[in-house]
Write an enzyme that holds these catalytic residues in place. Sequence first.
Site, PDB file in Angstrom:
ATOM      1  N   ASP A   9       8.875  -3.749  -4.174  1.00 32.24           N
ATOM      2  CA  ASP A   9       8.302  -4.868  -3.797  1.00 32.24           C
ATOM      3  C   ASP A   9       7.642  -4.606  -2.335  1.00 32.24           C
ATOM      4  O   ASP A   9       8.155  -3.759  -1.702  1.00 32.24           O
ATOM      5  CB  ASP A   9       9.096  -5.874  -3.689  1.00 32.24           C
ATOM      6  CG  ASP A   9       9.417  -6.547  -5.088  1.00 32.24           C
ATOM      7  OD1 ASP A   9       8.984  -6.090  -6.214  1.00 32.24           O
ATOM      8  OD2 ASP A   9      10.608  -7.062  -5.253  1.00 32.24           O
ATOM      9  N   LYS A  10       6.599  -5.456  -2.169  1.00 28.61           N
ATOM     10  CA  LYS A  10       5.926  -5.405  -0.704  1.00 28.61           C
ATOM     11  C   LYS A  10       7.120  -5.401   0.361  1.00 28.61           C
ATOM     12  O   LYS A  10       6.817  -4.872   1.303  1.00 28.61           O
ATOM     13  CB  LYS A  10       4.866  -6.650  -0.613  1.00 28.61           C
ATOM     14  CG  LYS A  10       4.122  -6.322   0.664  1.00 28.61           C
ATOM     15  CD  LYS A  10       3.018  -7.553   0.607  1.00 28.61           C
ATOM     16  CE  LYS A  10       2.307  -7.799   2.113  1.00 28.61           C
ATOM     17  NZ  LYS A  10       1.321  -8.864   2.020  1.00 28.61           N
TER      18      LYS A  10
END
Length: 226
Positions: free
Chosen positions: A103-104
């Site tokens: 995930d970012k």
Amino acid sequence: MRLDKYLTECGIGSRKEVKKIIDSGAVSVNEKTVSSPKENVNEEKDIVKYNEKIIKYKKFRYYILNKISGYITAVDDPREKTVMDILPDWVIKKDLAPVGRLDKDTEGLLLLTNDGQLNHRLLSPKSHVDKTYYAELEKDISEDDLEKLRKGVDIGGYITMPAEAKKIEEKKIHLTIKEGKFHQVKKMLEAVNNKVVYLKRISFGKLELKEMELGEVKEVEIGDIE
């Protein structure tokens, strides 16, 4: 193998760009400057240099990155910074792609390779590659909730496979999962009424982050992975 193909495969540039580089006299084979892109190169024996730096040929390349938060796991994106933007100049980026995703806002170990078959094999649902995360939580976690994570929890119509869950200290755990569902670790903690506030992947299969600095990249070999 033709010299222009050799240099292109090594990520020096496109076939057109490589021809200009060869024309400039910046490439040598076995200490002899070469001006023809058609020059034949033995990729196992010949020493090829570009600007006096040895260019080693490898059909497949494997790198591990300690991903920084704020970058998305993609090759390119018109709006967001991607993990490719973190990679230093020495990394051969031709056909390079991440294996899976983080995930970012998640940090940690990300494998990148141009070996498409390995990428597919590692991500296959049949592979069940262990992925270990270090997670900091919103609140402390009970042994009962850890046991729920170990047995499997419902993350929205899907029951997760048995996992390894170990409390390190208050509000901090190690969680090892075998799947790679979207936001899986975060959803697993939500399933036991908790929340992840910081997440870092510390291992992927045999690969371990160990003492790598944030943003650091290291080239590894296939034997380190399988």
